[in-house]
Design a protein around this motif. Structure first.
Motif, PDB file in Angstrom:
ATOM      1  N   PHE A   1     -77.836   2.514 -67.097  1.00 60.07           N
ATOM      2  CA  PHE A   1     -77.275   1.949 -68.323  1.00 60.07           C
ATOM      3  C   PHE A   1     -77.275   0.425 -68.174  1.00 60.07           C
TER       4      PHE A   1
ATOM      5  N   GLN B   1     -71.552  -0.036 -73.182  1.00 63.14           N
ATOM      6  CA  GLN B   1     -72.355   1.002 -72.531  1.00 63.14           C
ATOM      7  C   GLN B   1     -71.546   1.833 -71.542  1.00 63.14           C
ATOM      8  N   LEU B   2     -70.387   1.349 -71.144  1.00 61.17           N
ATOM      9  CA  LEU B   2     -69.661   1.997 -70.049  1.00 61.17           C
ATOM     10  C   LEU B   2     -69.071   3.357 -70.427  1.00 61.17           C
TER      11      LEU B   2
ATOM     12  N   ALA C   1     -71.928   5.747 -70.440  1.00 63.17           N
ATOM     13  CA  ALA C   1     -72.359   6.098 -69.091  1.00 63.17           C
ATOM     14  C   ALA C   1     -71.458   7.172 -68.490  1.00 63.17           C
TER      15      ALA C   1
ATOM     16  N   VAL D   1     -75.293   8.324 -62.211  1.00 57.48           N
ATOM     17  CA  VAL D   1     -75.427   7.325 -63.272  1.00 57.48           C
ATOM     18  C   VAL D   1     -75.043   5.972 -62.695  1.00 57.48           C
TER      19      VAL D   1
ATOM     20  N   ALA E   1     -74.105   2.346 -63.993  1.00 62.14           N
ATOM     21  CA  ALA E   1     -73.730   1.561 -65.165  1.00 62.14           C
ATOM     22  C   ALA E   1     -73.630   0.102 -64.752  1.00 62.14           C
TER      23      ALA E   1
ATOM     24  N   VAL F   1     -70.389   8.463 -61.557  1.00 61.84           N
ATOM     25  CA  VAL F   1     -70.830   7.185 -62.109  1.00 61.84           C
ATOM     26  C   VAL F   1     -70.576   6.073 -61.100  1.00 61.84           C
TER      27      VAL F   1
ATOM     28  N   PHE G   1     -70.214   2.219 -61.085  1.00 61.47           N
ATOM     29  CA  PHE G   1     -70.058   0.998 -61.870  1.00 61.47           C
ATOM     30  C   PHE G   1     -70.574  -0.162 -61.011  1.00 61.47           C
TER      31      PHE G   1
END
Length: 339
Positions: free
Chosen positions: A72, A119-120, A123, A139, A141, A167, A169
């Motif tokens: 992302f 986008q977070l 994601a 994912v 992000a 995810v 980050f």
């Protein structure tokens, strides 16, 4: 929370191949960025967000991702997208008003997010879907340090922590949220420390060391698929303006940051590779020449696509266009010759 600073020695042919690939990708990203900036300055595109100085952070992260991991990106993630496999022509065409994925590639890459942090939550949703389906992909992000002041950041972190979404980050802390320095973004000791509030781990990495970024991100992506979310803060520095409409001289003095963070990452990594004996003196020149030819082809391909119809901006927003917007569309078409 920990930080990885400084390159490690290279052992074995596999690591040497990885180092050469990373250096070539860094050079390609710099060539693309320099050309895009020059194109914008002569009116080829309306605006552009340079990423000079952040190449190692983005290339290292891209090279840590598995083939089916979702990315992302945001508007400043062009180096990450290039290293991930997105064609340079797509990135250039997008800047000229065309659909972002003009090449119709099937890479697991979402469209760039231009609004900050929007986008977070998406994601996290994709990560939760992967978890529900027992898929083993993760994912990544991508976000900047300024995004951590947005509500979407905190909402996404909270939901990811509650639902153990796979995810990562990946916060690229380049020192500035436009004109706001990091110390004015948060009173926390670091951005990585923010993860603790949401029940998961935060880490820091030297974002100007592509080997360190690759190692930390690869381990993080492996962990999120089994243990839930994680935040990595990549410490780098934005050498240029926020965008081509920004003048950093109005707010930025010489940075009070250590040399490892502000030094040019390509110079630093090229010297390291030379010292380790994995490249020769001509490697950098050859890589740049190849990248210049590739960008030449990408620019020519982007220019060969007819200009988009300005009235297209009114399409795909409503099933039936409201009367007020319909009249605006007709006015635009009249102004541009009824195209």
């Amino acid at each position: 929370m920990h930080r990885v600073v400084g390159e490690r020695s290279i052992a074995g042919p596999s690591e040497a191949d990885t180092a050469r690939t990373l250096l070539a990708e860094l050079i390609r990203a710099r060539v693309f960025d320099d050309r895009a900036l020059a194109l914008q300055r002569r009116g080829w595109m309306s605006g552009y967000p340079p990423f000079r100085g952040q190449e190692a952070s983005q290339v290292g992260a891209a090279r840590a991702m598995a083939a089916d991991d979702w990315l992302f990106p945001t508007y400043r993630a062009n180096a990450l997208q290039l290293a991930r496999g997105v064609p340079a022509t797509d990135l250039l065409r997008f800047r000229r008003g065309h659909p972002e994925f003009h090449s119709n590639h099937d890479l697991p890459v979402f469209p760039q997010a231009v609004p900050i942090a929007t986008q977070l939550p998406h994601a996290v949703g994709v990560g939760m879907a992967a978890d529900y389906r027992d898929a083993d992909h993760a994912v990544l992000a991508y976000l900047g340090d300024g995004a951590t002041s947005e509500g979407d950041f905190h909402e996404a972190m909270n939901v990811a922590g509650v639902f153990d979404a796979p995810v990562l980050f990946f916060c690229e802390n380049n020192g500035w949220a436009i004109s706001t320095p990091r110390e004015r973004q948060t009173a926390a000791p670091s951005i990585a420390a923010k993860a603790e509030a949401y029940g998961f781990e935060g880490r820091q990495v030297d974002g100007n060391d592509p080997l360190a970024v690759r190692a930390v991100v690869a381990d993080a992506l492996d962990r999120v698929t089994s243990e839930g979310p994680l935040l990595v803060e990549s410490l780098t520095y934005r050498q240029g303006p926020h965008t081509t409409s920004d003048d950093p001289d109005r707010y930025r003095d010489e940075p009070a940051l250590p040399d490892w963070r502000t030094r040019d990452p390509i110079d630093r990594f090229a010297e390291f590779c030379l010292d380790e004996g994995v490249v020769d003196e001509r490697f950098r020149d050859r890589a740049r020449e190849g990248a210049e030819r590739a960008v030449d082809r990408a620019v020519a391909a982007a220019e060969a696509v007819p200009a988009p119809d300005p009235s297209d901006v009114f399409e795909f927003a409503y099933g039936t266009l409201p009367p007020r917007l319909a009249s605006q569309r007709e006015a635009v078409r009249d102004r541009h010759g009824g195209e």
